[in-house]
Design a protein around this motif. Sequence first.
Motif, PDB file in Angstrom:
ATOM      1  N   LYS A  12       0.812  -1.220   0.000  1.00  0.00           N
ATOM      2  CA  LYS A  12       0.000   0.000   0.000  1.00  0.00           C
ATOM      3  C   LYS A  12       0.851   1.277   0.000  1.00  0.00           C
ATOM      4  CE  LYS A  12      -4.083  -2.127   1.938  1.00  0.00           C
ATOM      5  NZ  LYS A  12      -4.432  -2.683   0.672  1.00  0.00           N
ATOM      6  N   ARG A  13       2.160   1.128  -0.055  1.00  0.00           N
ATOM      7  CA  ARG A  13       3.049   2.293   0.016  1.00  0.00           C
ATOM      8  C   ARG A  13       3.085   3.039  -1.316  1.00  0.00           C
ATOM      9  NH1 ARG A  13       2.965   4.405   4.077  1.00  0.00           N
ATOM     10  NH2 ARG A  13       4.802   5.601   3.521  1.00  0.00           N
ATOM     11  N   SER A  14       2.901   4.359  -1.237  1.00  0.00           N
ATOM     12  CA  SER A  14       2.980   5.222  -2.417  1.00  0.00           C
ATOM     13  C   SER A  14       4.401   5.758  -2.541  1.00  0.00           C
ATOM     14  CB  SER A  14       1.976   6.367  -2.304  1.00  0.00           C
ATOM     15  OG  SER A  14       0.669   5.876  -2.385  1.00  0.00           O
ATOM     16  N   VAL A  15       5.298   4.865  -2.895  1.00  0.00           N
ATOM     17  CA  VAL A  15       6.702   5.199  -3.132  1.00  0.00           C
ATOM     18  C   VAL A  15       6.999   4.870  -4.591  1.00  0.00           C
ATOM     19  CG1 VAL A  15       7.464   4.874  -0.739  1.00  0.00           C
ATOM     20  CG2 VAL A  15       7.402   2.910  -2.298  1.00  0.00           C
ATOM     21  N   ASP A  16       8.156   5.280  -5.054  1.00  0.00           N
ATOM     22  CA  ASP A  16       8.507   4.967  -6.443  1.00  0.00           C
ATOM     23  C   ASP A  16       8.696   3.472  -6.647  1.00  0.00           C
ATOM     24  OD1 ASP A  16       8.408   7.634  -7.331  1.00  0.00           O
ATOM     25  OD2 ASP A  16      10.459   7.984  -6.650  1.00  0.00           O
ATOM     26  N   ALA A  17       9.336   2.804  -5.683  1.00  0.00           N
ATOM     27  CA  ALA A  17       9.611   1.367  -5.832  1.00  0.00           C
ATOM     28  C   ALA A  17       9.436   0.653  -4.499  1.00  0.00           C
ATOM     29  CB  ALA A  17      11.031   1.148  -6.346  1.00  0.00           C
ATOM     30  N   ILE A  18       8.896  -0.547  -4.571  1.00  0.00           N
ATOM     31  CA  ILE A  18       8.896  -1.427  -3.408  1.00  0.00           C
ATOM     32  C   ILE A  18       9.793  -2.611  -3.743  1.00  0.00           C
ATOM     33  CG2 ILE A  18       6.633  -0.718  -2.565  1.00  0.00           C
ATOM     34  CD1 ILE A  18       5.536  -3.430  -3.590  1.00  0.00           C
ATOM     35  N   VAL A  19      10.401  -3.165  -2.718  1.00  0.00           N
ATOM     36  CA  VAL A  19      11.289  -4.309  -2.898  1.00  0.00           C
ATOM     37  C   VAL A  19      10.545  -5.574  -2.507  1.00  0.00           C
ATOM     38  CG1 VAL A  19      13.465  -5.380  -2.217  1.00  0.00           C
ATOM     39  CG2 VAL A  19      13.335  -2.898  -2.551  1.00  0.00           C
ATOM     40  N   VAL A  66      16.322  -7.215  -9.736  1.00  0.00           N
ATOM     41  CA  VAL A  66      15.808  -6.859 -11.053  1.00  0.00           C
ATOM     42  C   VAL A  66      14.459  -6.176 -10.862  1.00  0.00           C
ATOM     43  CG1 VAL A  66      14.657  -9.085 -11.442  1.00  0.00           C
ATOM     44  CG2 VAL A  66      15.429  -7.740 -13.404  1.00  0.00           C
ATOM     45  N   ALA A  67      14.107  -5.270 -11.769  1.00  0.00           N
ATOM     46  CA  ALA A  67      12.856  -4.521 -11.624  1.00  0.00           C
ATOM     47  C   ALA A  67      11.830  -4.908 -12.679  1.00  0.00           C
ATOM     48  CB  ALA A  67      13.133  -3.022 -11.727  1.00  0.00           C
ATOM     49  N   THR A  68      10.583  -4.744 -12.288  1.00  0.00           N
ATOM     50  CA  THR A  68       9.444  -4.847 -13.197  1.00  0.00           C
ATOM     51  C   THR A  68       8.525  -3.664 -12.895  1.00  0.00           C
ATOM     52  OG1 THR A  68       8.113  -6.148 -11.650  1.00  0.00           O
ATOM     53  CG2 THR A  68       9.465  -7.386 -13.230  1.00  0.00           C
ATOM     54  N   ALA A  75       2.952   1.906  -6.089  1.00  0.00           N
ATOM     55  CA  ALA A  75       4.340   2.158  -6.492  1.00  0.00           C
ATOM     56  C   ALA A  75       4.441   2.079  -8.014  1.00  0.00           C
ATOM     57  CB  ALA A  75       5.269   1.123  -5.853  1.00  0.00           C
ATOM     58  N   ARG A  76       5.527   2.603  -8.570  1.00  0.00           N
ATOM     59  CA  ARG A  76       5.751   2.521 -10.016  1.00  0.00           C
ATOM     60  C   ARG A  76       6.449   1.222 -10.404  1.00  0.00           C
ATOM     61  NH1 ARG A  76       8.775   7.700 -11.867  1.00  0.00           N
ATOM     62  NH2 ARG A  76       8.470   6.697 -13.878  1.00  0.00           N
ATOM     63  N   TRP A  77       7.361   0.754  -9.528  1.00  0.00           N
ATOM     64  CA  TRP A  77       8.161  -0.428  -9.833  1.00  0.00           C
ATOM     65  C   TRP A  77       8.182  -1.399  -8.660  1.00  0.00           C
ATOM     66  CZ3 TRP A  77      10.789   4.427 -10.517  1.00  0.00           C
ATOM     67  CH2 TRP A  77      10.845   4.863 -11.841  1.00  0.00           C
ATOM     68  N   ALA A 108      18.059   3.396  -7.990  1.00  0.00           N
ATOM     69  CA  ALA A 108      18.731   4.604  -8.462  1.00  0.00           C
ATOM     70  C   ALA A 108      18.790   4.631  -9.988  1.00  0.00           C
ATOM     71  CB  ALA A 108      20.132   4.688  -7.864  1.00  0.00           C
ATOM     72  N   GLY A 109      19.051   3.490 -10.588  1.00  0.00           N
ATOM     73  CA  GLY A 109      19.100   3.405 -12.047  1.00  0.00           C
ATOM     74  C   GLY A 109      17.763   3.711 -12.703  1.00  0.00           C
ATOM     75  N   LEU A 110      16.681   3.439 -11.994  1.00  0.00           N
ATOM     76  CA  LEU A 110      15.338   3.745 -12.486  1.00  0.00           C
ATOM     77  C   LEU A 110      14.985   5.221 -12.297  1.00  0.00           C
ATOM     78  CD1 LEU A 110      13.444   0.647 -11.025  1.00  0.00           C
ATOM     79  CD2 LEU A 110      13.857   1.111 -13.460  1.00  0.00           C
TER      80      LEU A 110
END
Length: 179
Positions: A12-19, A66-68, A75-77, A108-110
């Motif tokens: 539910k976190r509105s961050v750019d990316a979750i791990v 790796v990202a999706t 989140a975005r990713w 960071a790369g994203l």
Amino acid sequence: MRIDVLQGDLTKRSVDAIVNAANSSLLGGGGVDGAIHRAAGGELLEACRELRRTQLKDGLRVGSAVATPAFRLPARWVIHTVGPNRHAGQTDPALLTSCFHQSLMVAAGLGARSVAFPAISAGIYGWDARQVAEVAFDAVRSFSSSSSARASTDSPLELVEFVLFSDDTTAVFRDVFRG
């Protein structure tokens, strides 16, 4: 870079990316991995299958990331990382450090400015929450002060959250953070 420790639902976190504390197959599982896959929808599974078909035929290695896209998540990713499994003899803290460091590098790369982590390898993978917290905070602080963090993107990470589900794990992370 700001670091926060929160109790709640990572999905539910509105961050750019979750791990995502994924398994090497990237095809979903239990715990955090299952929750992320359910919340993101079937598109996440399809994206992971495509990664397996094209780039990661043997799966994602322990300590790699790796990202999706995040699909239906706020989140975005989603950054997938495979934590070491103590029950399988993966007891080297460097593997756990690598999970955090590689996830931060991918973020960071994203161009992500914010990223939220679970307690990677705590729980079913048998790592003590205190050791995970110590490794996690050391990895984030090291990344923040490293030249690789500054060189990897024009928009460096500003916020790292540790979003923990249980009262006990949250208390441990807060205690280590205040340290």
